[in-house]
Design an enzyme around this catalytic site. Structure first.
Site, PDB file in Angstrom:
ATOM      1  N   ARG A 124      49.071  44.881  37.559  1.00  4.93           N
ATOM      2  CA  ARG A 124      47.850  45.665  37.666  1.00  4.93           C
ATOM      3  C   ARG A 124      47.586  46.102  39.099  1.00  4.93           C
ATOM      4  NH1 ARG A 124      43.863  41.830  34.323  1.00  4.93           N
ATOM      5  NH2 ARG A 124      44.972  40.320  35.612  1.00  4.93           N
ATOM      6  N   ASP A 168      52.119  40.215  36.939  1.00  8.55           N
ATOM      7  CA  ASP A 168      50.867  40.963  36.830  1.00  8.55           C
ATOM      8  C   ASP A 168      51.048  42.258  37.611  1.00  8.55           C
ATOM      9  OD1 ASP A 168      48.311  41.978  36.769  1.00  8.55           O
ATOM     10  OD2 ASP A 168      47.356  40.042  37.144  1.00  8.55           O
TER      11      ASP A 168
END
Ligand SMILES: [Zn+2]
Length: 216
Positions: free
Chosen positions: A139, A137
Site C-alpha cells: 500500500r 504490504d
C-alpha cells in the site's frame, strides 16, 4: 495551541472531480470523488461536519477490500473496521474517511484471491503475498496528502491499529495527533489472519488497545 495551517495540496497526483450527499445508516455524509492521474483510479472521501477549523479531525484511511467491505467476507476485519469508523465519525458529528482504491494491500483483487488460495494451502497472509512476488504490504498512502489538503485538514486523530500507517502519514507531513484504536472483529475465519497482522506487520490488537464504543 494555535491551529495548524493547512498543507499546500500536491496536485500532481490527483484531481478533485465532484461531490454529492451520501446518506448512510449512521449519518448523511458528503461523498467527494477524486481521480488519480497515473492510474485513472477513482478515490473517495466521506466527510462529515466542519473539518477546516484546524483542530485534529477524527479520521480513517481505509484501503479498499471488496470482499470484506461489500461481500461480507469474514476472512479479514475490513468490513467491521469500515463500519466502526463511520459509526464513530457519526457519533462525533465530524470527521473524514478516505477510501483508497488499493485492493488487497495494494496487489489487486485477482492477486488477493490468488493469495487466499495459497493461504488455503497453508501460507499465511504475508507468505502468500511474497510467494506471488509482492511485498507483504504494497500500500501507498501518498494520495492522502492532497486529499486531506483539499479539505483543509492538517492534523488527524487517526482510527487505526497499524503503526506503519501512522509512520507513512507522518512522513508525508500529516500530523497524527492521536491514535484511536479500532475494535477488531475476531472470528473463527480471520483469527490466524489477525495473528499474522499482529506478529508480522506490527498491528496493535491487544485487548488493552481496544476502545469502548463511544470512548474518545
Ligand atoms: Zn479485507
Amino acid at each position: 495551541m494555535p491551529a495548524m495551517p493547512p498543507l499546500p495540496a500536491n496536485d500532481q497526483l490527483l484531481d478533485y472531480v465532484t461531490s454529492c450527499a451520501l446518506p448512510t445508516p449512521w449519518a448523511q455524509f458528503t461523498l467527494h470523488a477524486f481521480v488519480e492521474h497515473s492510474t485513472g483510479k477513482e478515490h473517495l472521501a466521506m466527510v462529515l461536519g466542519d473539518v477546516k477549523d484546524g483542530e485534529p479531525v477524527l479520521a480513517r484511511v481505509h484501503s479498499e477490500c471488496l470482499t470484506g467491505d461489500v461481500l461480507f467476507s469474514q476472512r479479514c476485519d475490513c468490513g467491521a473496521q469500515l463500519e466502526g469508523a463511520l459509526q464513530r465519525i457519526a457519533e462525533e458529528g465530524r470527521g473524514v474517511l478516505l477510501y483508497l482504491r488499493q485492493e488487497g494491500r495494494g496487489i489487486g483483487l485477482l492477486n488477493k484471491i490468488r493469495a487466499y488460495r495459497l493461504q488455503e494451502a497453508g501460507a499465511d497472509t504475508v507468505e502468500a503475498n511474497l510467494q506471488l512476488g509482492f511485498h507483504a504490504d504494497a500500500r501507498n498512502y501518498e494520495l492522502c496528502q492532497p486529499m486531506l489538503a483539499h479539505f483543509g485538514v492538517r492534523s488527524l486523530r487517526l482510527m487505526t491499529n497499524n503503526p506503519r500507517k501512522i509512520a507513512a502519514l507522518t512522513r508525508l507531513g500529516i500530523d497524527v495527533a492521536d491514535r484511536v484504536p479500532l475494535l477488531v472483529n475476531r472470528n473463527a475465519f480471520n483469527n490466524s489472519y489477525l495473528d499474522t497482522k499482529q506478529a508480522k506487520l506490527g498491528h496493535m490488537m491487544t485487548p488493552a488497545t481496544v476502545a469502548e464504543p463511544g470512548a474518545t
